[in-house]
Design an enzyme around this catalytic site. Structure first.
Site, mmCIF file in Angstrom:
data_model
loop_
_atom_site.group_PDB
_atom_site.id
_atom_site.type_symbol
_atom_site.label_atom_id
_atom_site.label_comp_id
_atom_site.label_asym_id
_atom_site.label_seq_id
_atom_site.Cartn_x
_atom_site.Cartn_y
_atom_site.Cartn_z
ATOM 1 N N LYS A 187 16.857 7.511 -10.528
ATOM 2 C CA LYS A 187 16.064 7.895 -11.702
ATOM 3 C C LYS A 187 13.916 7.652 -11.159
ATOM 4 O O LYS A 187 13.612 8.954 -11.993
ATOM 5 C CB LYS A 187 15.631 6.379 -12.215
ATOM 6 C CG LYS A 187 14.852 6.628 -13.889
ATOM 7 C CD LYS A 187 16.389 5.077 -14.814
ATOM 8 C CE LYS A 187 15.100 5.230 -15.817
ATOM 9 N NZ LYS A 187 13.384 4.554 -16.070
ATOM 10 N N ASP A 219 -31.645 20.991 2.859
ATOM 11 C CA ASP A 219 -31.534 21.524 4.401
ATOM 12 C C ASP A 219 -30.167 21.251 5.245
ATOM 13 O O ASP A 219 -29.351 21.363 3.841
ATOM 14 C CB ASP A 219 -32.229 20.982 5.692
ATOM 15 C CG ASP A 219 -31.862 19.527 5.751
ATOM 16 O OD1 ASP A 219 -31.356 18.767 5.370
ATOM 17 O OD2 ASP A 219 -32.896 19.209 7.030
ATOM 18 N N ILE A 228 1.788 4.513 -6.488
ATOM 19 C CA ILE A 228 2.769 3.928 -6.668
ATOM 20 C C ILE A 228 3.563 3.720 -8.425
ATOM 21 O O ILE A 228 5.034 3.663 -8.198
ATOM 22 C CB ILE A 228 3.103 2.330 -6.010
ATOM 23 C CG1 ILE A 228 1.803 1.334 -6.505
ATOM 24 C CG2 ILE A 228 3.064 2.373 -4.691
ATOM 25 C CD1 ILE A 228 2.139 0.355 -6.846
ATOM 26 N N HIS A 229 3.201 4.326 -8.669
ATOM 27 C CA HIS A 229 3.330 4.105 -10.042
ATOM 28 C C HIS A 229 2.570 5.686 -11.065
ATOM 29 O O HIS A 229 1.499 6.295 -11.272
ATOM 30 C CB HIS A 229 2.809 3.425 -11.689
ATOM 31 C CG HIS A 229 3.656 2.500 -12.455
ATOM 32 N ND1 HIS A 229 2.726 3.705 -13.153
ATOM 33 C CD2 HIS A 229 4.529 1.737 -12.918
ATOM 34 C CE1 HIS A 229 3.600 2.366 -14.556
ATOM 35 N NE2 HIS A 229 4.419 1.851 -14.385
ATOM 36 N N ARG A 238 9.879 9.427 4.009
ATOM 37 C CA ARG A 238 9.533 8.817 4.534
ATOM 38 C C ARG A 238 10.561 8.078 5.279
ATOM 39 O O ARG A 238 11.272 7.489 4.797
ATOM 40 C CB ARG A 238 7.995 7.521 3.722
ATOM 41 C CG ARG A 238 7.616 6.807 4.555
ATOM 42 C CD ARG A 238 6.297 5.462 4.693
ATOM 43 N NE ARG A 238 6.931 4.673 3.935
ATOM 44 C CZ ARG A 238 6.010 3.836 3.630
ATOM 45 N NH1 ARG A 238 5.006 4.241 3.226
ATOM 46 N NH2 ARG A 238 6.315 3.072 2.389
ATOM 47 N N ASP A 265 -0.855 -3.255 5.511
ATOM 48 C CA ASP A 265 -0.590 -3.116 6.202
ATOM 49 C C ASP A 265 -1.211 -3.438 7.433
ATOM 50 O O ASP A 265 -1.055 -4.154 8.577
ATOM 51 C CB ASP A 265 -0.005 -2.325 6.866
ATOM 52 C CG ASP A 265 2.161 -1.875 6.174
ATOM 53 O OD1 ASP A 265 2.513 -3.286 6.706
ATOM 54 O OD2 ASP A 265 2.378 -1.284 5.492
HETATM 55 N N1 COA Z 1 7.411 7.092 -9.145
HETATM 56 C C1 COA Z 1 9.026 7.337 -10.011
HETATM 57 N N2 COA Z 1 8.443 6.761 -11.053
HETATM 58 C C2 COA Z 1 8.437 5.647 -11.714
HETATM 59 C C3 COA Z 1 8.065 4.930 -10.207
HETATM 60 C C4 COA Z 1 7.611 5.513 -9.039
HETATM 61 N N3 COA Z 1 6.565 4.986 -7.801
HETATM 62 N N4 COA Z 1 7.624 2.965 -10.438
HETATM 63 C C5 COA Z 1 8.102 3.709 -12.113
HETATM 64 N N5 COA Z 1 7.935 4.462 -12.499
HETATM 65 C C6 COA Z 1 9.214 5.087 -13.610
HETATM 66 C C7 COA Z 1 10.176 4.126 -14.042
HETATM 67 O O1 COA Z 1 11.306 4.152 -13.444
HETATM 68 C C8 COA Z 1 9.772 4.116 -15.315
HETATM 69 O O2 COA Z 1 10.254 5.307 -16.198
HETATM 70 P P1 COA Z 1 11.451 5.688 -17.653
HETATM 71 O O3 COA Z 1 10.122 5.101 -18.799
HETATM 72 O O4 COA Z 1 11.809 6.990 -17.546
HETATM 73 O O5 COA Z 1 12.102 4.496 -17.857
HETATM 74 C C9 COA Z 1 8.233 4.422 -16.085
HETATM 75 O O6 COA Z 1 7.887 4.834 -14.736
HETATM 76 C C10 COA Z 1 7.780 2.949 -16.202
HETATM 77 O O7 COA Z 1 7.526 2.231 -15.067
HETATM 78 P P2 COA Z 1 7.614 0.622 -15.114
HETATM 79 O O8 COA Z 1 8.752 -0.050 -16.402
HETATM 80 O O9 COA Z 1 6.112 0.887 -15.413
HETATM 81 O O10 COA Z 1 7.050 -0.218 -13.394
HETATM 82 P P3 COA Z 1 8.738 -0.694 -13.097
HETATM 83 O O11 COA Z 1 8.201 -2.323 -13.675
HETATM 84 O O12 COA Z 1 9.817 -0.169 -13.218
HETATM 85 O O13 COA Z 1 8.282 -0.080 -11.807
HETATM 86 C C11 COA Z 1 7.515 -0.912 -9.627
HETATM 87 C C12 COA Z 1 7.336 -1.102 -10.913
HETATM 88 C C13 COA Z 1 5.368 -1.715 -8.871
HETATM 89 C C14 COA Z 1 7.992 -1.629 -8.927
HETATM 90 C C15 COA Z 1 7.719 0.962 -9.263
HETATM 91 O O14 COA Z 1 6.268 1.425 -9.878
HETATM 92 C C16 COA Z 1 7.783 1.068 -8.396
HETATM 93 O O15 COA Z 1 9.140 1.038 -7.254
HETATM 94 N N6 COA Z 1 7.296 1.609 -6.875
HETATM 95 C C17 COA Z 1 6.945 2.113 -6.026
HETATM 96 C C18 COA Z 1 6.893 1.549 -5.139
HETATM 97 C C19 COA Z 1 7.145 1.477 -3.581
HETATM 98 O O16 COA Z 1 7.990 3.175 -3.593
HETATM 99 N N7 COA Z 1 6.216 1.264 -2.376
HETATM 100 C C20 COA Z 1 6.305 0.996 -1.212
HETATM 101 C C21 COA Z 1 5.532 2.694 -0.860
HETATM 102 S S1 COA Z 1 3.550 1.567 -0.945
HETATM 103 MG MG MG Z 2 2.942 0.146 4.572
#
Ligand code: COA
Ligand code: MG
Length: 289
Positions: free
Chosen positions: A16, A269, A221-222, A66, A155
């Site tokens: 998703k 400069d 991440i968002h 990654r 990290d």
């Molecule tokens: N990439 C793509 N889409 C994302 C996303 C991301 N990193 N994070 C959230 N979304 C999407 C959700 O699926 C949701 O989609 P929808 O509107 O179609 O349902 C929308 O964006 C809103 O998300 P939200 O409800 O605000 O966030 P969440 O509570 O579902 O998730 C996190 C929050 C932090 C858990 C999530 O953003 C995440 O897993 N981020 C990546 C973390 C990661 O990869 N960490 C490792 C590297 S540092």
């Molecule tokens: Mg890390």
């Protein structure tokens, strides 16, 4: 080099989020098999990333995978399973030595030869995010396959036993070490994640500070973090106009035999011209004129 103002992660097993990421106009999409993916989801993440590389149109976004860190025991399967589907690049976390980059580089080269792809068409971005990694940056950063070094703040704090603060003073030395190593080797330096993803104002402040330090981009991440980060890492109109004026007036003054001159009451400069040229390069890389 691909512009990487905003590099978005998502767990590699989350179809998703991956399908959402291709709609966001983000510079780089990094499908994660490492810490974003639970131990019991590593296989699913590999299969899901393969499916994404096969089926999705990433548009202008760069597609990255990654892998787990070298020595984790997961890394060989991670890289060998995704490589045949030609990601634009592989991200290797927690790099601590030149040899670890070389390990991945050899496997990638073998795949490029096997599939008849141009050599170096798959780039390597590394995470340097441990005390050892920072100490060995001088050698690591010279690896010819590298495009970028990503600094992992959480990290690194864990590695040195620092307490994370909003101001991130505890990370300043390491962030600057990464920037210097990148500048010396013509690599992109990519800054820390703002994990408090609901606080967009904090994100803006941290992004602007990172850009001023010399980073060219930031990990995110968002989806809500895409726009503020892209904006912070694209020189604004005022900065661009000033940079253009410096370059133009410098050329005119050179012709008149003046190396240093005054513009708006400030001395200009060569170092200021070089900095102005960097601003214009970044503007162009971000697709802005
Ligand atoms: N990439 C793509 N889409 C994302 C996303 C991301 N990193 N994070 C959230 N979304 C999407 C959700 O699926 C949701 O989609 P929808 O509107 O179609 O349902 C929308 O964006 C809103 O998300 P939200 O409800 O605000 O966030 P969440 O509570 O579902 O998730 C996190 C929050 C932090 C858990 C999530 O953003 C995440 O897993 N981020 C990546 C973390 C990661 O990869 N960490 C490792 C590297 S540092
Ligand atoms: Mg890390």
């Amino acid at each position: 080099m691909h512009s990487r103002r905003a590099l978005l992660y998502m767990p590699g097993d989350n179809w998703k989020m991956i399908t959402k990421s291709v709609t966001l106009g983000v510079d780089s999409i990094c499908m994660d098999m490492e810490d974003g993916t639970a131990i019991n989801k590593k296989d699913l993440a590999r299969a899901t990333i393969v499916k994404a590389l096969l089926e999705l149109d990433f548009g202008k976004s760069e597609k990255l995978a990654r892998i787990n860190s070298v020595g984790s025991g997961f890394e060989k399967d991670d890289i060998e399973i995704v490589l045949p589907y030609h990601p634009d690049g592989i991200v290797i976390p927690k790099i601590e030595s030149f040899d670890q980059v070389e390990w991945a580089s050899k496997i990638i080269e073998t795949a490029e030869l096997k599939y008849g792809w141009p050599l170096n068409s798959i780039r390597v971005l590394i995470g340097v995010e441990t005390a050892k990694g920072i100490l060995n940056l001088k050698e690591i950063a010279t690896h010819p396959r590298l495009d970028a070094i990503i600094f992992g703040g959480e990290d690194f704090a864990a590695s040195i036993g620092a307490v994370r603060t909003k101001e991130a003073v505890e990370l300043l030395y390491a962030r600057q070490a990464v920037i210097v190593a990148c500048a010396a080797n013509d690599l992109q330096a990519i800054d820390i994640v703002t994990i408090d993803y609901k606080d967009i104002e904090a994100l803006r402040i941290e992004s602007e500070f990172g850009a001023r330090l010399g980073f060219v981009g930031k990990q995110i991440i968002h989806p809500a973090q895409v726009e503020p980060v892209q904006t912070a890492f694209t020189p604004n109109d005022e900065a661009v106009a000033y940079a253009k004026r410096i370059v133009e007036t410098f050329e005119a003054n050179q012709k008149e035999g003046k190396g240093a001159y005054s513009l708006d009451g400030k001395m200009i400069d060569m170092p200021l011209v070089k900095n102005a040229q960097k601003v214009l390069e970044r503007t162009k890389a971000a697709g802005k004129n």
